[in-house]
Design a protein around this motif. Sequence first.
Motif, PDB file in Angstrom:
ATOM      1  N   LEU A   1       2.152  -1.974   3.703  1.00 58.77           N
ATOM      2  CA  LEU A   1       2.537  -3.373   3.928  1.00 58.77           C
ATOM      3  C   LEU A   1       1.324  -4.296   3.965  1.00 58.77           C
ATOM      4  CD1 LEU A   1       5.375  -2.973   6.575  1.00 58.77           C
ATOM      5  CD2 LEU A   1       5.615  -3.739   4.212  1.00 58.77           C
ATOM      6  N   ASP A   2       0.244  -3.852   4.596  1.00 56.91           N
ATOM      7  CA  ASP A   2      -0.985  -4.660   4.640  1.00 56.91           C
ATOM      8  C   ASP A   2      -1.530  -4.907   3.242  1.00 56.91           C
ATOM      9  OD1 ASP A   2      -0.859  -4.826   7.391  1.00 56.91           O
ATOM     10  OD2 ASP A   2      -2.336  -3.226   7.734  1.00 56.91           O
ATOM     11  N   ILE A   3      -1.589  -3.873   2.428  1.00 58.57           N
ATOM     12  CA  ILE A   3      -2.111  -4.016   1.060  1.00 58.57           C
ATOM     13  C   ILE A   3      -1.182  -4.901   0.230  1.00 58.57           C
ATOM     14  CG2 ILE A   3      -2.649  -2.792  -1.072  1.00 58.57           C
ATOM     15  CD1 ILE A   3      -3.460  -0.399   0.736  1.00 58.57           C
ATOM     16  N   MET A   4       0.116  -4.723   0.404  1.00 61.07           N
ATOM     17  CA  MET A   4       1.072  -5.537  -0.346  1.00 61.07           C
ATOM     18  C   MET A   4       0.936  -7.009   0.009  1.00 61.07           C
ATOM     19  SD  MET A   4       4.338  -2.966  -0.293  1.00 61.07           S
ATOM     20  CE  MET A   4       5.436  -4.305  -0.120  1.00 61.07           C
ATOM     21  N   THR A   5       0.709  -7.299   1.270  1.00 60.82           N
ATOM     22  CA  THR A   5       0.537  -8.684   1.710  1.00 60.82           C
ATOM     23  C   THR A   5      -0.738  -9.277   1.113  1.00 60.82           C
ATOM     24  OG1 THR A   5       1.712  -8.219   3.760  1.00 60.82           O
ATOM     25  CG2 THR A   5       0.339 -10.188   3.718  1.00 60.82           C
ATOM     26  N   GLU A   6      -1.821  -8.538   1.197  1.00 60.12           N
ATOM     27  CA  GLU A   6      -3.106  -9.026   0.672  1.00 60.12           C
ATOM     28  C   GLU A   6      -3.068  -9.238  -0.839  1.00 60.12           C
ATOM     29  OE1 GLU A   6      -6.241  -9.867   1.950  1.00 60.12           O
ATOM     30  OE2 GLU A   6      -5.138  -9.955   3.829  1.00 60.12           O
ATOM     31  N   SER A   7      -2.386  -8.353  -1.555  1.00 65.49           N
ATOM     32  CA  SER A   7      -2.364  -8.438  -3.018  1.00 65.49           C
ATOM     33  C   SER A   7      -1.192  -9.267  -3.544  1.00 65.49           C
ATOM     34  CB  SER A   7      -2.292  -7.034  -3.617  1.00 65.49           C
ATOM     35  OG  SER A   7      -1.091  -6.384  -3.240  1.00 65.49           O
ATOM     36  N   GLN A   8      -0.364  -9.775  -2.643  1.00 69.60           N
ATOM     37  CA  GLN A   8       0.809 -10.574  -3.009  1.00 69.60           C
ATOM     38  C   GLN A   8       1.723  -9.811  -3.977  1.00 69.60           C
ATOM     39  OE1 GLN A   8      -0.735 -14.318  -4.401  1.00 69.60           O
ATOM     40  NE2 GLN A   8      -1.442 -14.902  -2.377  1.00 69.60           N
ATOM     41  N   THR A   9       1.955  -8.546  -3.668  1.00 67.39           N
ATOM     42  CA  THR A   9       2.802  -7.682  -4.480  1.00 67.39           C
ATOM     43  C   THR A   9       4.219  -8.246  -4.541  1.00 67.39           C
ATOM     44  OG1 THR A   9       1.496  -5.745  -3.889  1.00 67.39           O
ATOM     45  CG2 THR A   9       3.721  -5.337  -4.664  1.00 67.39           C
ATOM     46  N   GLN A  10       4.784  -8.284  -5.739  1.00 67.22           N
ATOM     47  CA  GLN A  10       6.140  -8.793  -5.930  1.00 67.22           C
ATOM     48  C   GLN A  10       7.140  -7.698  -6.267  1.00 67.22           C
ATOM     49  OE1 GLN A  10       5.799 -11.860  -8.856  1.00 67.22           O
ATOM     50  NE2 GLN A  10       4.606 -13.185  -7.541  1.00 67.22           N
ATOM     51  N   ALA A  11       6.637  -6.554  -6.740  1.00 64.76           N
ATOM     52  CA  ALA A  11       7.523  -5.440  -7.093  1.00 64.76           C
ATOM     53  C   ALA A  11       6.756  -4.135  -6.905  1.00 64.76           C
ATOM     54  CB  ALA A  11       7.994  -5.563  -8.534  1.00 64.76           C
ATOM     55  N   ILE A  12       7.507  -3.074  -6.667  1.00 67.09           N
ATOM     56  CA  ILE A  12       6.906  -1.750  -6.510  1.00 67.09           C
ATOM     57  C   ILE A  12       7.581  -0.808  -7.485  1.00 67.09           C
ATOM     58  CG2 ILE A  12       6.603   0.214  -4.955  1.00 67.09           C
ATOM     59  CD1 ILE A  12       6.624  -1.786  -2.662  1.00 67.09           C
ATOM     60  N   VAL A  13       6.775  -0.078  -8.231  1.00 66.45           N
ATOM     61  CA  VAL A  13       7.278   0.979  -9.105  1.00 66.45           C
ATOM     62  C   VAL A  13       6.967   2.287  -8.400  1.00 66.45           C
ATOM     63  CG1 VAL A  13       7.097   2.078 -11.361  1.00 66.45           C
ATOM     64  CG2 VAL A  13       6.881  -0.408 -11.171  1.00 66.45           C
ATOM     65  N   THR A  14       7.999   3.070  -8.120  1.00 63.65           N
ATOM     66  CA  THR A  14       7.831   4.288  -7.338  1.00 63.65           C
ATOM     67  C   THR A  14       8.870   5.320  -7.755  1.00 63.65           C
ATOM     68  OG1 THR A  14       7.543   5.127  -5.091  1.00 63.65           O
ATOM     69  CG2 THR A  14       9.289   3.496  -5.420  1.00 63.65           C
ATOM     70  N   LEU A  15       8.940   6.407  -7.024  1.00 62.85           N
ATOM     71  CA  LEU A  15       9.924   7.461  -7.243  1.00 62.85           C
ATOM     72  C   LEU A  15      10.967   7.427  -6.139  1.00 62.85           C
ATOM     73  CD1 LEU A  15       7.465  10.384  -8.073  1.00 62.85           C
ATOM     74  CD2 LEU A  15       8.779   9.018  -9.708  1.00 62.85           C
ATOM     75  N   SER A  16      12.136   7.942  -6.424  1.00 67.00           N
ATOM     76  CA  SER A  16      13.221   7.918  -5.437  1.00 67.00           C
ATOM     77  C   SER A  16      12.890   8.746  -4.196  1.00 67.00           C
ATOM     78  CB  SER A  16      14.526   8.395  -6.070  1.00 67.00           C
ATOM     79  OG  SER A  16      14.385   9.692  -6.597  1.00 67.00           O
ATOM     80  N   GLU A  17      11.959   9.678  -4.288  1.00 69.51           N
ATOM     81  CA  GLU A  17      11.587  10.457  -3.102  1.00 69.51           C
ATOM     82  C   GLU A  17      10.912   9.590  -2.032  1.00 69.51           C
ATOM     83  OE1 GLU A  17       7.679  12.916  -3.779  1.00 69.51           O
ATOM     84  OE2 GLU A  17       8.792  12.838  -5.676  1.00 69.51           O
ATOM     85  N   TYR A  18      10.467   8.394  -2.395  1.00 67.55           N
ATOM     86  CA  TYR A  18       9.845   7.466  -1.451  1.00 67.55           C
ATOM     87  C   TYR A  18      10.805   6.362  -1.009  1.00 67.55           C
ATOM     88  CZ  TYR A  18       5.630   9.796  -2.976  1.00 67.55           C
ATOM     89  OH  TYR A  18       4.692  10.748  -3.275  1.00 67.55           O
ATOM     90  N   ARG A  19      12.085   6.519  -1.299  1.00 63.46           N
ATOM     91  CA  ARG A  19      13.086   5.500  -0.963  1.00 63.46           C
ATOM     92  C   ARG A  19      13.071   5.153   0.522  1.00 63.46           C
ATOM     93  NH1 ARG A  19      17.365   3.830  -3.814  1.00 63.46           N
ATOM     94  NH2 ARG A  19      17.192   5.617  -5.221  1.00 63.46           N
ATOM     95  N   GLU A  20      12.931   6.142   1.362  1.00 59.42           N
ATOM     96  CA  GLU A  20      12.940   5.904   2.811  1.00 59.42           C
ATOM     97  C   GLU A  20      11.776   5.006   3.239  1.00 59.42           C
ATOM     98  OE1 GLU A  20      12.346   8.676   6.665  1.00 59.42           O
ATOM     99  OE2 GLU A  20      13.912   9.332   5.269  1.00 59.42           O
TER     100      GLU A  20
END
Length: 75
Positions: A36-55
Motif C-alpha cells: 500500500l505504501d509503494i502504491m500510494t507513492e507511485s500513484q498506482t492505478q491498476a495491479i496485474v497479479t495472479l489469483s493466488e494473491y486475491r486475498e
Amino acid sequence: LFIPNSINYVIGYYGILYAGKIIVSFNTQLTENEVLDIMTESQTQAIVTLSEYREKFQNLEKQMHIIYIDELPLE
C-alpha cells in the motif's frame, strides 16, 4: 506488476508496455502495508497479479483495477 518470476511475469510486463503504461514491479513477499505504501507513492492505478494473491488485494478491489492475469480468457 505483482507476479513472481515466471512466464506470467513476462506476459504481464510486455502487456503493460504494449498498453503504453509504466511498470512498477512489486516483490511478492511484501506485506499488505508495504504494498500500500509503494502504491500510494507511485500513484498506482491498476495491479496485474495472479489469483493466488486475491486475498491480499481484496480490500483494494473497489479503489483500483485489479487484473488477475491467470483468469483472462485466451484468444
